[in-house]
Design a protein around this motif. Structure first.
Motif, PDB file in Angstrom:
ATOM      1  N   ARG A   1      -7.844  -6.339  -1.415  1.00 27.11           N
ATOM      2  CA  ARG A   1      -8.316  -5.241  -2.108  1.00 27.11           C
ATOM      3  C   ARG A   1      -7.892  -3.990  -1.584  1.00 27.11           C
ATOM      4  O   ARG A   1      -7.458  -3.012  -2.117  1.00 27.11           O
ATOM      5  N   ASN A   2      -7.886  -3.779  -0.138  1.00 30.19           N
ATOM      6  CA  ASN A   2      -7.567  -2.727   0.538  1.00 30.19           C
ATOM      7  C   ASN A   2      -6.038  -2.603   0.492  1.00 30.19           C
ATOM      8  O   ASN A   2      -5.618  -1.419   0.805  1.00 30.19           O
TER       9      ASN A   2
ATOM     10  N   LYS B   1       0.732  -1.185  -0.035  1.00 30.32           N
ATOM     11  CA  LYS B   1      -0.040   0.006   0.062  1.00 30.32           C
ATOM     12  C   LYS B   1       0.919   1.301   0.022  1.00 30.32           C
ATOM     13  O   LYS B   1       0.715   2.085  -0.884  1.00 30.32           O
TER      14      LYS B   1
ATOM     15  N   LEU C   1      -5.184  -7.035  -9.981  1.00 32.01           N
ATOM     16  CA  LEU C   1      -4.810  -7.357  -8.711  1.00 32.01           C
ATOM     17  C   LEU C   1      -4.808  -8.849  -8.928  1.00 32.01           C
ATOM     18  O   LEU C   1      -5.894  -9.391  -9.068  1.00 32.01           O
TER      19      LEU C   1
ATOM     20  N   ARG D   1      -7.120   1.000  -5.436  1.00 33.07           N
ATOM     21  CA  ARG D   1      -8.211  -0.254  -5.044  1.00 33.07           C
ATOM     22  C   ARG D   1      -9.061  -0.482  -6.245  1.00 33.07           C
ATOM     23  O   ARG D   1      -9.707   0.277  -6.834  1.00 33.07           O
ATOM     24  N   THR D   2      -9.191  -1.770  -6.353  1.00 33.19           N
ATOM     25  CA  THR D   2     -10.364  -2.202  -7.515  1.00 33.19           C
ATOM     26  C   THR D   2     -11.540  -3.040  -6.748  1.00 33.19           C
ATOM     27  O   THR D   2     -11.447  -3.265  -5.571  1.00 33.19           O
ATOM     28  N   GLN D   3     -12.367  -3.235  -7.508  1.00 34.27           N
ATOM     29  CA  GLN D   3     -13.575  -3.790  -7.084  1.00 34.27           C
ATOM     30  C   GLN D   3     -13.547  -5.227  -6.958  1.00 34.27           C
ATOM     31  O   GLN D   3     -14.403  -6.168  -6.339  1.00 34.27           O
TER      32      GLN D   3
ATOM     33  N   GLU E   1     -11.605  -8.741   0.596  1.00 34.09           N
ATOM     34  CA  GLU E   1     -11.692  -7.249   0.908  1.00 34.09           C
ATOM     35  C   GLU E   1     -10.259  -6.766   1.513  1.00 34.09           C
ATOM     36  O   GLU E   1      -9.904  -5.971   1.116  1.00 34.09           O
ATOM     37  N   SER E   2      -9.752  -7.394   2.314  1.00 30.66           N
ATOM     38  CA  SER E   2      -8.491  -7.238   2.970  1.00 30.66           C
ATOM     39  C   SER E   2      -7.332  -7.141   1.773  1.00 30.66           C
ATOM     40  O   SER E   2      -6.548  -6.237   1.598  1.00 30.66           O
TER      41      SER E   2
ATOM     42  N   LEU F   1      -4.449  -2.224  -2.013  1.00 29.27           N
ATOM     43  CA  LEU F   1      -4.091  -1.420  -3.344  1.00 29.27           C
ATOM     44  C   LEU F   1      -4.192   0.085  -3.116  1.00 29.27           C
ATOM     45  O   LEU F   1      -3.715   0.817  -3.650  1.00 29.27           O
ATOM     46  N   GLY F   2      -4.607   0.552  -1.730  1.00 26.22           N
ATOM     47  CA  GLY F   2      -4.627   1.919  -1.611  1.00 26.22           C
ATOM     48  C   GLY F   2      -5.387   2.850  -2.888  1.00 26.22           C
ATOM     49  O   GLY F   2      -6.523   2.532  -3.080  1.00 26.22           O
TER      50      GLY F   2
END
Length: 165
Positions: free
Chosen positions: A107-108, A69, A140, A114-116, A104-105, A110-111
């Motif tokens: 994806r987080n 991140k 990701l 952040r992707t869906q 979820e963690s 990526l700061g």
């Protein structure tokens, strides 16, 4: 096309570099001022430069999942302020070990990028001071894709399936 690949550790970077050299017909290039991505790296970080005639790939190991991140924040600043069109990034790939993390963690991590979704390409927009809006394809990639583990374990399991080991 410029592709930046961010991964956790030096082993990951080395494995990815070897794989791309063998499978994608790219060549190792020593880092130079002509490399498209030039930021100062810490001593524990590693950069591998690969290229073909029309694609430059730079693989950066950041020193662990917890440092991804922060590193991507630096990439964002680089992209916002770069004034050389040859230094822009067309694609950003972040490769992480799944370990026991939730999506979820992951994806987080990526700061600002952040992707869906995990393991699917998405497009991210950033505003550059000179060029305006930049569109960056972002992936990701979580390895292995479907169960806890790491890149090294994924590689060993793949070799076992091929009856190499």
């Amino acid at each position: 096309m410029n592709v930046l690949v961010v991964c956790e550790g030096n082993t990951d970077a080395t494995l990815l570099g070897f794989y791309l050299e063998r499978k994608r017909d790219v060549e190792f290039k020593p880092k130079s001022k002509k490399s498209f991505f030039n930021i100062n790296l810490d001593s524990y970080q590693k950069q591998i430069n690969l290229a073909t005639n029309d694609v430059s790939i730079e693989i950066i190991s950041v020193g662990g999942k917890a440092k991804i991140k922060k590193f991507l924040e630096e990439v964002k600043e680089y992209l916002i302020n770069i004034r050389n069109e040859n230094g822009l990034i067309d694609k950003l790939v972040v490769i992480v070990d799944r370990d026991d993390d939730t999506e979820e963690s992951i994806r987080n991590l990526l700061g600002p990028f952040r992707t869906q979704k995990v393991n699917q390409w998405e497009e991210i927009s950033l505003n550059n001071v000179l060029f305006g809006e930049l569109k960056i394809k972002t992936l990701l990639l979580c390895v292995p894709p479907d169960k806890p583990g790491a890149l090294e374990r994924f590689l060993i399991d793949s070799l076992k399936k091929m009856k190499v080991v």
